[in-house]
Write a protein that holds these residues in place. Structure first.
Motif, PDB file in Angstrom:
ATOM      1  N   ASP A 139      19.597  53.276  65.882  1.00 44.97           N
ATOM      2  CA  ASP A 139      19.246  54.226  66.849  1.00 44.97           C
ATOM      3  C   ASP A 139      18.112  55.277  66.190  1.00 44.97           C
ATOM      4  N   GLY A 140      17.853  55.190  65.001  1.00 45.12           N
ATOM      5  CA  GLY A 140      16.963  55.911  64.388  1.00 45.12           C
ATOM      6  C   GLY A 140      17.835  57.366  63.611  1.00 45.12           C
ATOM      7  N   GLY A 141      19.096  57.380  63.618  1.00 41.42           N
ATOM      8  CA  GLY A 141      19.952  58.211  62.760  1.00 41.42           C
ATOM      9  C   GLY A 141      19.750  58.117  61.462  1.00 41.42           C
ATOM     10  N   ASP A 142      19.971  59.144  60.682  1.00 43.19           N
ATOM     11  CA  ASP A 142      20.045  59.027  59.030  1.00 43.19           C
ATOM     12  C   ASP A 142      21.289  58.605  58.578  1.00 43.19           C
ATOM     13  N   VAL A 143      21.243  57.700  57.723  1.00 41.87           N
ATOM     14  CA  VAL A 143      22.297  57.345  56.892  1.00 41.87           C
ATOM     15  C   VAL A 143      21.943  57.432  55.437  1.00 41.87           C
ATOM     16  N   ASN A 157      28.632  45.421  47.474  1.00 44.03           N
ATOM     17  CA  ASN A 157      28.596  46.332  46.760  1.00 44.03           C
ATOM     18  C   ASN A 157      27.832  47.608  47.412  1.00 44.03           C
ATOM     19  N   VAL A 158      27.847  47.456  48.589  1.00 42.26           N
ATOM     20  CA  VAL A 158      26.793  48.510  49.343  1.00 42.26           C
ATOM     21  C   VAL A 158      27.686  49.379  50.252  1.00 42.26           C
ATOM     22  N   LEU A 159      27.441  50.621  50.268  1.00 36.71           N
ATOM     23  CA  LEU A 159      28.306  51.443  51.164  1.00 36.71           C
ATOM     24  C   LEU A 159      27.335  52.399  51.972  1.00 36.71           C
ATOM     25  N   VAL A 160      27.575  52.370  53.314  1.00 36.07           N
ATOM     26  CA  VAL A 160      26.757  53.111  54.288  1.00 36.07           C
ATOM     27  C   VAL A 160      27.691  54.362  54.580  1.00 36.07           C
ATOM     28  N   MET A 161      27.052  55.438  54.779  1.00 35.38           N
ATOM     29  CA  MET A 161      27.799  56.653  55.119  1.00 35.38           C
ATOM     30  C   MET A 161      26.727  57.608  55.602  1.00 35.38           C
ATOM     31  N   GLU A 162      27.373  58.547  56.340  1.00 38.25           N
ATOM     32  CA  GLU A 162      26.553  59.679  56.811  1.00 38.25           C
ATOM     33  C   GLU A 162      25.535  60.205  55.733  1.00 38.25           C
ATOM     34  N   LEU A 163      24.356  60.720  56.201  1.00 34.78           N
ATOM     35  CA  LEU A 163      23.559  61.544  55.170  1.00 34.78           C
ATOM     36  C   LEU A 163      23.701  62.993  55.364  1.00 34.78           C
ATOM     37  N   ILE A 164      24.125  63.495  54.263  1.00 33.56           N
ATOM     38  CA  ILE A 164      24.304  64.897  54.326  1.00 33.56           C
ATOM     39  C   ILE A 164      22.887  65.425  54.068  1.00 33.56           C
ATOM     40  N   GLY A 165      22.148  66.092  55.215  1.00 36.48           N
ATOM     41  CA  GLY A 165      20.879  66.638  54.953  1.00 36.48           C
ATOM     42  C   GLY A 165      20.056  65.816  56.048  1.00 36.48           C
ATOM     43  N   VAL A 182      39.322  67.149  54.582  1.00 37.32           N
ATOM     44  CA  VAL A 182      38.077  67.537  53.822  1.00 37.32           C
ATOM     45  C   VAL A 182      36.935  67.105  54.356  1.00 37.32           C
ATOM     46  N   ARG A 183      35.930  67.968  54.148  1.00 34.39           N
ATOM     47  CA  ARG A 183      34.492  67.414  54.572  1.00 34.39           C
ATOM     48  C   ARG A 183      33.690  66.718  53.379  1.00 34.39           C
ATOM     49  N   VAL A 184      33.489  65.309  53.876  1.00 31.11           N
ATOM     50  CA  VAL A 184      32.915  64.173  53.247  1.00 31.11           C
ATOM     51  C   VAL A 184      32.026  63.660  54.216  1.00 31.11           C
ATOM     52  N   PRO A 185      30.933  62.851  53.597  1.00 33.25           N
ATOM     53  CA  PRO A 185      30.213  62.113  54.216  1.00 33.25           C
ATOM     54  C   PRO A 185      31.198  61.188  55.374  1.00 33.25           C
ATOM     55  N   GLU A 186      30.633  61.020  56.160  1.00 32.19           N
ATOM     56  CA  GLU A 186      31.415  59.991  57.242  1.00 32.19           C
ATOM     57  C   GLU A 186      31.118  58.506  56.773  1.00 32.19           C
ATOM     58  N   PRO A 187      32.344  57.890  56.439  1.00 35.82           N
ATOM     59  CA  PRO A 187      32.094  56.415  55.864  1.00 35.82           C
ATOM     60  C   PRO A 187      31.858  55.490  57.014  1.00 35.82           C
ATOM     61  N   ILE A 188      30.702  54.663  56.971  1.00 39.13           N
ATOM     62  CA  ILE A 188      30.281  53.963  58.149  1.00 39.13           C
ATOM     63  C   ILE A 188      30.453  52.590  58.071  1.00 39.13           C
ATOM     64  N   ALA A 189      30.054  52.023  56.993  1.00 38.03           N
ATOM     65  CA  ALA A 189      30.226  50.651  56.751  1.00 38.03           C
ATOM     66  C   ALA A 189      30.152  50.238  55.208  1.00 38.03           C
ATOM     67  N   VAL A 190      31.021  49.137  54.891  1.00 38.33           N
ATOM     68  CA  VAL A 190      30.716  48.630  53.285  1.00 38.33           C
ATOM     69  C   VAL A 190      30.828  47.127  53.439  1.00 38.33           C
ATOM     70  N   GLN A 191      29.688  46.791  52.739  1.00 34.92           N
ATOM     71  CA  GLN A 191      29.548  45.220  52.424  1.00 34.92           C
ATOM     72  C   GLN A 191      29.279  45.124  51.091  1.00 34.92           C
ATOM     73  N   ALA A 243      25.333  53.431  40.276  1.00 37.62           N
ATOM     74  CA  ALA A 243      24.771  53.169  41.654  1.00 37.62           C
ATOM     75  C   ALA A 243      23.313  53.928  42.070  1.00 37.62           C
ATOM     76  N   ASN A 244      22.594  53.681  42.986  1.00 35.52           N
ATOM     77  CA  ASN A 244      21.320  54.163  43.567  1.00 35.52           C
ATOM     78  C   ASN A 244      21.953  54.553  44.934  1.00 35.52           C
ATOM     79  N   VAL A 245      21.401  55.867  45.360  1.00 34.84           N
ATOM     80  CA  VAL A 245      21.407  56.188  46.604  1.00 34.84           C
ATOM     81  C   VAL A 245      20.266  56.402  47.376  1.00 34.84           C
ATOM     82  N   TYR A 246      20.107  55.534  48.530  1.00 30.06           N
ATOM     83  CA  TYR A 246      19.023  55.560  49.247  1.00 30.06           C
ATOM     84  C   TYR A 246      19.090  56.351  50.777  1.00 30.06           C
ATOM     85  N   GLU A 247      18.147  56.975  51.225  1.00 28.99           N
ATOM     86  CA  GLU A 247      17.932  57.322  52.571  1.00 28.99           C
ATOM     87  C   GLU A 247      17.539  56.137  53.512  1.00 28.99           C
ATOM     88  N   ALA A 248      17.996  55.911  54.720  1.00 28.93           N
ATOM     89  CA  ALA A 248      17.695  54.953  55.585  1.00 28.93           C
ATOM     90  C   ALA A 248      18.064  55.451  57.129  1.00 28.93           C
TER      91      ALA A 248
END
Ligand code: ADP
Ligand code: MN
Length: 251
Positions: free
Chosen positions: A70-74, A140-148, A129-138, A61-66
């Motif tokens: 609302d301009g929040g990071d994911v 083969n694409v998973l959107v989650m909280e950006l750590i950082g 357990v502290r993990v990135p908050e899962p936001i959406a899945v479509q 997989a590749n991981v991207y910032e987006a």
């Protein structure tokens, strides 16, 4: 009909924009049309606004910032449909009651794997357990909280100086135990899949995590304990694989 044609045109334009985006050139053709369509759906549904650059380009997989709308990071993790190691991936789905009876072909495996990561993130979160908050899945694409922060994704544990290895070890020990109590074994836990941000340790990369129904879950748990204990022992903590394993499985 006219609406359908307009939607097709909008989608074609969107795909072209993504394809022309310099930052996506790094993906070396990992994105098939259906992947563009999945990203487009996430944009339409409001989960993703603008794409930033890649944080990581991996084998599966590749991981991207987006940014979201609302301009929040994911963080957006895009699994390759053409994962070369899909047979290995299929092995990690075995025995999992959530994915009983899925087809064994590449596409079905990768799509299930993506959903599995999403639901493992949910389950881990519920287990404390502290993990990135899962936001959406479509697809083969998973959107989650950006750590950082945007432009500055947090480093993994192998990349930082660990100030207080005893405390960090205790935190990770507790995470493994909580996961196990919730019926999950990470299966690839090490300093490479722990992100350090804002004084916190965050567990990532839970796609391969198996339930305790998996016939190799104990082997995977022992391996996780070995990786983690050996890492913290090297940092000077009083850690060893056997006592970590015993701590995790004792009731
Ligand atoms: P893989 O190791 O299978 O390629 P990971 O889920 O470990 O996939 O992601 C790869 C890298 O991307 C990680 O090592 C980490 O640096 C970064 N990363 C992944 N998810 C996030 C996230 N939610 N927030 C910040 N960085 C992330
Ligand atoms: Mn990883």
């Amino acid at each position: 009909d006219r609406i359908a044609r307009r939607q097709d045109r909008e989608f074609a334009e969107f795909r072209k924009r993504l394809k022309d985006n310099e930052r996506f050139k790094l993906d070396d053709g990992a994105f098939d049309d259906a992947t563009y369509a999945a990203i487009y759906k996430l944009v339409e549904d409001g989960y993703v606004g603008a794409f930033g650059g890649p944080i990581s380009t991996g084998k599966e997989a590749n991981v991207y910032e987006a940014l979201d709308h609302d301009g929040g990071d994911v963080a957006v993790k895009v699994y390759r449909i053409n994962a070369s190691n899909f047979k290995q991936m299929r092995g990690y789905l075995e025995g999992d009651p959530r994915f009983e009876g899925i087809r064994g072909d590449k596409k079905a495996v990768v799509l299930s794997w993506t959903r599995k990561e999403f639901s493992n993130l949910q389950r881990a979160r519920e287990a404390g357990v502290r993990v990135p908050e899962p936001i959406a899945v479509q697809r083969n694409v998973l959107v989650m909280e950006l750590i950082g922060q945007e432009g500055d994704a947090a480093p993994t544990l192998n990349d930082v100086d660990v100030d207080n290895p005893e405390t960090a070890y205790e935190v990770v020990r507790e995470y493994i135990r909580r996961l196990y109590d919730a019926g999950l074994v990470h299966g690839d836990l090490s300093e490479y899949n722990l992100v350090v941000y804002d004084g916190e340790l965050v567990v990532i990369d839970v796609g391969q995590a198996v339930t305790i129904h998996h016939n190799k879950h104990d082997e995977y748990l022992r391996r996780d304990c070995r990786n983690v204990a050996n890492f913290f022992a090297r940092q000077g903590a009083d850690a060893d694989p056997e006592s970590l394993y015993d701590y995790v499985v004792e009731n």
